[in-house]
Scaffold this motif. Sequence first.
Motif, PDB file in Angstrom:
ATOM      1  N   ARG A  99       0.839  -1.200   0.000  1.00 35.70           N
ATOM      2  CA  ARG A  99       0.000   0.000   0.000  1.00 35.70           C
ATOM      3  C   ARG A  99       0.875   1.251   0.000  1.00 35.70           C
ATOM      4  O   ARG A  99       0.589   2.222  -0.706  1.00 35.70           O
ATOM      5  CB  ARG A  99      -0.929  -0.005   1.210  1.00 35.70           C
ATOM      6  CG  ARG A  99      -1.794   1.247   1.333  1.00 35.70           C
ATOM      7  CD  ARG A  99      -2.743   1.144   2.509  1.00 35.70           C
ATOM      8  NE  ARG A  99      -3.798   0.186   2.245  1.00 35.70           N
ATOM      9  CZ  ARG A  99      -4.940   0.481   1.628  1.00 35.70           C
ATOM     10  NH1 ARG A  99      -5.168   1.721   1.203  1.00 35.70           N
ATOM     11  NH2 ARG A  99      -5.847  -0.428   1.428  1.00 35.70           N
ATOM     12  N   THR A 103       1.970   4.509  -3.775  1.00 36.91           N
ATOM     13  CA  THR A 103       1.983   5.961  -3.958  1.00 36.91           C
ATOM     14  C   THR A 103       3.150   6.439  -4.802  1.00 36.91           C
ATOM     15  O   THR A 103       3.183   7.591  -5.218  1.00 36.91           O
ATOM     16  CB  THR A 103       2.041   6.665  -2.594  1.00 36.91           C
ATOM     17  OG1 THR A 103       3.285   6.343  -1.953  1.00 36.91           O
ATOM     18  CG2 THR A 103       0.890   6.217  -1.710  1.00 36.91           C
ATOM     19  N   SER A 272     -12.158  -5.376  -4.882  1.00 26.97           N
ATOM     20  CA  SER A 272     -11.519  -5.174  -3.573  1.00 26.97           C
ATOM     21  C   SER A 272     -10.058  -5.576  -3.662  1.00 26.97           C
ATOM     22  O   SER A 272      -9.705  -6.562  -4.316  1.00 26.97           O
ATOM     23  CB  SER A 272     -12.213  -5.998  -2.484  1.00 26.97           C
ATOM     24  OG  SER A 272     -11.518  -5.863  -1.251  1.00 26.97           O
ATOM     25  N   SER A 364     -11.917   4.317  -7.334  1.00 26.80           N
ATOM     26  CA  SER A 364     -12.111   4.676  -5.936  1.00 26.80           C
ATOM     27  C   SER A 364     -11.024   4.066  -5.065  1.00 26.80           C
ATOM     28  O   SER A 364     -10.461   4.726  -4.181  1.00 26.80           O
ATOM     29  CB  SER A 364     -13.493   4.206  -5.461  1.00 26.80           C
ATOM     30  OG  SER A 364     -13.670   4.490  -4.092  1.00 26.80           O
ATOM     31  N   ALA A 365     -10.717   2.793  -5.325  1.00 21.37           N
ATOM     32  CA  ALA A 365      -9.647   2.137  -4.565  1.00 21.37           C
ATOM     33  C   ALA A 365      -8.308   2.795  -4.858  1.00 21.37           C
ATOM     34  O   ALA A 365      -7.472   2.956  -3.965  1.00 21.37           O
ATOM     35  CB  ALA A 365      -9.602   0.652  -4.909  1.00 21.37           C
ATOM     36  N   ARG A 366      -8.090   3.184  -6.120  1.00 21.52           N
ATOM     37  CA  ARG A 366      -6.840   3.844  -6.482  1.00 21.52           C
ATOM     38  C   ARG A 366      -6.685   5.162  -5.735  1.00 21.52           C
ATOM     39  O   ARG A 366      -5.612   5.500  -5.231  1.00 21.52           O
ATOM     40  CB  ARG A 366      -6.826   4.089  -7.990  1.00 21.52           C
ATOM     41  CG  ARG A 366      -5.663   4.931  -8.484  1.00 21.52           C
ATOM     42  CD  ARG A 366      -5.909   5.386  -9.912  1.00 21.52           C
ATOM     43  NE  ARG A 366      -4.840   6.226 -10.388  1.00 21.52           N
ATOM     44  CZ  ARG A 366      -4.754   7.533 -10.154  1.00 21.52           C
ATOM     45  NH1 ARG A 366      -5.691   8.127  -9.427  1.00 21.52           N
ATOM     46  NH2 ARG A 366      -3.750   8.242 -10.613  1.00 21.52           N
ATOM     47  N   ASP A 367      -7.772   5.940  -5.657  1.00 23.34           N
ATOM     48  CA  ASP A 367      -7.711   7.208  -4.935  1.00 23.34           C
ATOM     49  C   ASP A 367      -7.386   6.988  -3.466  1.00 23.34           C
ATOM     50  O   ASP A 367      -6.643   7.757  -2.845  1.00 23.34           O
ATOM     51  CB  ASP A 367      -9.035   7.954  -5.072  1.00 23.34           C
ATOM     52  CG  ASP A 367      -9.267   8.446  -6.498  1.00 23.34           C
ATOM     53  OD1 ASP A 367      -8.289   8.502  -7.267  1.00 23.34           O
ATOM     54  OD2 ASP A 367     -10.419   8.760  -6.824  1.00 23.34           O
ATOM     55  N   ASP A 368      -7.961   5.941  -2.882  1.00 22.61           N
ATOM     56  CA  ASP A 368      -7.690   5.655  -1.474  1.00 22.61           C
ATOM     57  C   ASP A 368      -6.223   5.309  -1.247  1.00 22.61           C
ATOM     58  O   ASP A 368      -5.670   5.599  -0.183  1.00 22.61           O
ATOM     59  CB  ASP A 368      -8.559   4.490  -0.985  1.00 22.61           C
ATOM     60  CG  ASP A 368     -10.025   4.872  -0.893  1.00 22.61           C
ATOM     61  OD1 ASP A 368     -10.309   6.088  -0.864  1.00 22.61           O
ATOM     62  OD2 ASP A 368     -10.873   3.969  -0.876  1.00 22.61           O
ATOM     63  N   LEU A 369      -5.594   4.691  -2.238  1.00 20.11           N
ATOM     64  CA  LEU A 369      -4.201   4.265  -2.070  1.00 20.11           C
ATOM     65  C   LEU A 369      -3.253   5.446  -1.928  1.00 20.11           C
ATOM     66  O   LEU A 369      -2.248   5.357  -1.234  1.00 20.11           O
ATOM     67  CB  LEU A 369      -3.767   3.395  -3.252  1.00 20.11           C
ATOM     68  CG  LEU A 369      -4.304   1.966  -3.270  1.00 20.11           C
ATOM     69  CD1 LEU A 369      -3.900   1.277  -4.562  1.00 20.11           C
ATOM     70  CD2 LEU A 369      -3.795   1.185  -2.075  1.00 20.11           C
ATOM     71  N   GLU A 371      -4.343   8.833  -1.207  1.00 21.76           N
ATOM     72  CA  GLU A 371      -5.155   9.996  -0.849  1.00 21.76           C
ATOM     73  C   GLU A 371      -4.338  11.069  -0.141  1.00 21.76           C
ATOM     74  O   GLU A 371      -4.692  12.243  -0.147  1.00 21.76           O
ATOM     75  CB  GLU A 371      -6.321   9.555   0.045  1.00 21.76           C
ATOM     76  CG  GLU A 371      -5.890   8.896   1.347  1.00 21.76           C
ATOM     77  CD  GLU A 371      -7.074   8.426   2.170  1.00 21.76           C
ATOM     78  OE1 GLU A 371      -8.202   8.786   1.800  1.00 21.76           O
ATOM     79  OE2 GLU A 371      -6.869   7.718   3.161  1.00 21.76           O
ATOM     80  N   ASP A 372      -3.226  10.689   0.504  1.00 27.81           N
ATOM     81  CA  ASP A 372      -2.411  11.669   1.215  1.00 27.81           C
ATOM     82  C   ASP A 372      -1.216  12.148   0.390  1.00 27.81           C
ATOM     83  O   ASP A 372      -0.355  12.863   0.899  1.00 27.81           O
ATOM     84  CB  ASP A 372      -1.901  11.063   2.532  1.00 27.81           C
ATOM     85  CG  ASP A 372      -3.036  10.739   3.484  1.00 27.81           C
ATOM     86  OD1 ASP A 372      -4.032  11.477   3.460  1.00 27.81           O
ATOM     87  OD2 ASP A 372      -2.925   9.752   4.236  1.00 27.81           O
ATOM     88  N   ASP A 474      -6.095  18.162   0.054  1.00 29.41           N
ATOM     89  CA  ASP A 474      -4.956  17.256   0.109  1.00 29.41           C
ATOM     90  C   ASP A 474      -3.804  17.755  -0.754  1.00 29.41           C
ATOM     91  O   ASP A 474      -2.650  17.477  -0.478  1.00 29.41           O
ATOM     92  CB  ASP A 474      -5.363  15.852  -0.328  1.00 29.41           C
ATOM     93  CG  ASP A 474      -6.280  15.189   0.680  1.00 29.41           C
ATOM     94  OD1 ASP A 474      -6.926  14.212   0.307  1.00 29.41           O
ATOM     95  OD2 ASP A 474      -6.336  15.665   1.831  1.00 29.41           O
TER      96      ASP A 474
END
Length: 846
Positions: A99, A103, A272, A364-369, A371-372, A474
């Motif tokens: 994870r 990034t 997922s 959506s999952a990609r953005d969560d990976l 997000e910071d 962000d």
Amino acid sequence: MSDAPGPDARRALLAVVFGVGLVTAAAAAPALGGQAPLGGLDSPPAPSEVPEFVRNLPGMDALLGTDAAQQFRTEASAFGALTPGQSASVGGPMSPGQRANATEPHFVARSAESRYWRTEAYTTYTGSGWERQPVERVRPLRGAEDRSGEWSEVTLRQRATSLPTPWRPVDLTCGDGGCPSTVSLTPTGGIEAHTAFPDDATYRVQSVERTDGPNVLEHVPVAGSAVDDEYATVETTDRVRERAAEVVGDADNRYEAARRIEAHLEAEKSYSLTDVPEPGDRITDQFLFEQDAGYCEYFATAMTTMLRTQDVPARYVVGYAGGEYVGDGRYLVRGADAHAWVEVYFEDVGWVRFDPTPGDARESARDDLHEDERDFDVSLNRTPVPGERVSATVTTADLPARNVALVVNGDRVGQTDENGTVPFTVPYAEELRVEVSTTVNLTASDALAVPDAGDGRAYSVGAPFARQADDGDDDAQTFEVDADVQFAFDSDVDPGAERTLTVTVGGRPFPDAAVSVGGVEQGRTDDEGRIAVRIPDDAEGVLDVTASRGDISETAAYPVDALAVTVSPSLVAPVPGTTATARVTSGTEPVSGAVVSVAGERVGTTGVDGTVDFEIPLTRAPAVAVTAGEKAATTHLGWVLPSAAAAALVALGALAGIAVSARRRGITPRSVARTLAAVARAAVSSAVGALVGFAGALDDLAAELRAAAADGWRGVLAWLASLPGRVHLPNVRGWLAGVASNVGAASGREAGTATETGGANASEPEGRLQAVWQRFVAVVGVRRWETKTPAEVAREAVDRGFPTEPVDALATAFRDAAYGGRSADSRLERAEEALDEVRDGEEGER
């Protein structure tokens, strides 16, 4: 005598050199049994590939051979699909380490639109993954010179052996300097570098230009093809074949069959990265019948397998999809964009891409990976001061971000040039909130990209979804502004007087600032930061002066009456090195912002309570000077040197008392020095012993590693995974106990002197014999001797190498006097002689 290190020294050096490598390997070993990476695309793809941390262990070249070590270095894999290798595993939940790696930027691509960036395709389904086997190359129907195409530019941010390209690549160039490595086209249509391209390489690739029109694919029958049979055969379970036949149904052409399987997987399975089981050896069967969710690898593997059961030629493809649009036609592609999809072969057309992975859920999952993670980094060429011009430089993945808009505190200030820079005027604010804005039409076409009939190009269905760089919180960066506001009157501030006030911010004039004095509005400053003001008639003590513009507002307490300063030491007397507090007042009011200097050195400015703390210098009556506005005051801090002298006398008296007390207890400088020397010798001896022991353990581990290496990389990984249960932290407590024991033997010699001179009964025969015995056990280093008989103490001393005769004499003397009822006086002389013999024996051994 030779200066070459002896065996023990060499082994100790070996322990130091290899220790770091061993600890690193042991720490990494538990991760080897962890979960499969995202998409498996960052796994070592072939059995011949070894993890990088193993390749970098000291001695690997000598252990595995130079050729093998060089192979490992050039075949290192990365998160994603830049080094896909000969095989790819499929499945497993994403681990925290992967994870974090998601990034990382992998490359920045410049293209006319969002694209899939293909690196390689696989031919053979193994049940748990995919392999690349020799196949007949599917050549284009026409040469590259007969085809029109478009160029894209890629700048790598990670090293790569498989170069990301749009499908189908027909040409690749690297500018005037040439490419860093030769490249070739693989049998499955990827571009492979013979040695890895570095992480700053830029290349341009030409791909076949696409045209729209779905009718070209609809005439190709479902089954049968001239392409290599390897693409249309598969080993899988009967129920997978039955499910594929059920989904394809009565489809009368290959395109319809592929779309039905694609739609079926999108509708029946959710996306997922974590809610998936550990991978097995029947991935497609497991995904279709035993789990509810998966990610791109599961979807692409299932679709490829299902198509092949229906005699449809298909292959599994890895690369990247979409990316983040960062302006100027460029897309930032990270590890999280690594993707897998399917290519289906159509006669007279070529390979066409299908993507069964649900797009919205994947994005959506990609953005969560990440997000910071910011897509852009902004730097300024100087500290910003309100009203001054500064230049901002914007980069993305360390490359200049061209033609993007810069937004400062909500206002657009300009657009970056080819170097990623844009100048702007700093607003009147205490901080800058800087954002980067991009604009592009990101709507993906649903049209089918196909060629004109007969030109032999390869095409795909649709385009990947690309996001515009986030303009939200962000991505915003903040910078502190030098917003220090200062006030200066041209003369003393007297009640009822008219004065000129100059206001500065960050050391430069503060223009157009609203000014009030004593709560009365005075107007706004001119371009030089000046304004004529009137001092209120009833002004006394301190006068509040305020200047404000935009988000900057500052109030200062300006003295009207004469300044006064008082100093209070933190102790009863002003001892140098301790703190004191200076308090500044005007009339009865505290003055904030007053500059305080002590003995000519500035120590700070007063706070809202008019005070500032400082350290008292070693100076006779240091001057404490304060200034505020045009007013100043000075006082002196007396009794500093007498206080220092008194403190020194107290300290000397305390030291003298300690020295006298130590002398009475037999502690002398010589005894302290000998004890410290004994501590040093004992520590060094124990440390060398520990290193030698550690080197021996490393010898054993190296032998195990060589034996494991004989079984290949899997044997090495299994050996590393076994280390955590066998490698333990050193026994520090035991080592310290050993040092203390050795020190006790040396310091015991001095203990004898103290015993002879101290104690009420030290001069009596019984007391002297007891002292002799205590010195003896200290010399021989017997621990917990109080719980042992004289005979047991003697045996331990002899076992430690001390001479038998004097040891037995000492033990007999102490035993007869203590337990036999005999006179201590008759045994004392012999006991003292025996103790001297023991000491002489110890010195002789040294």
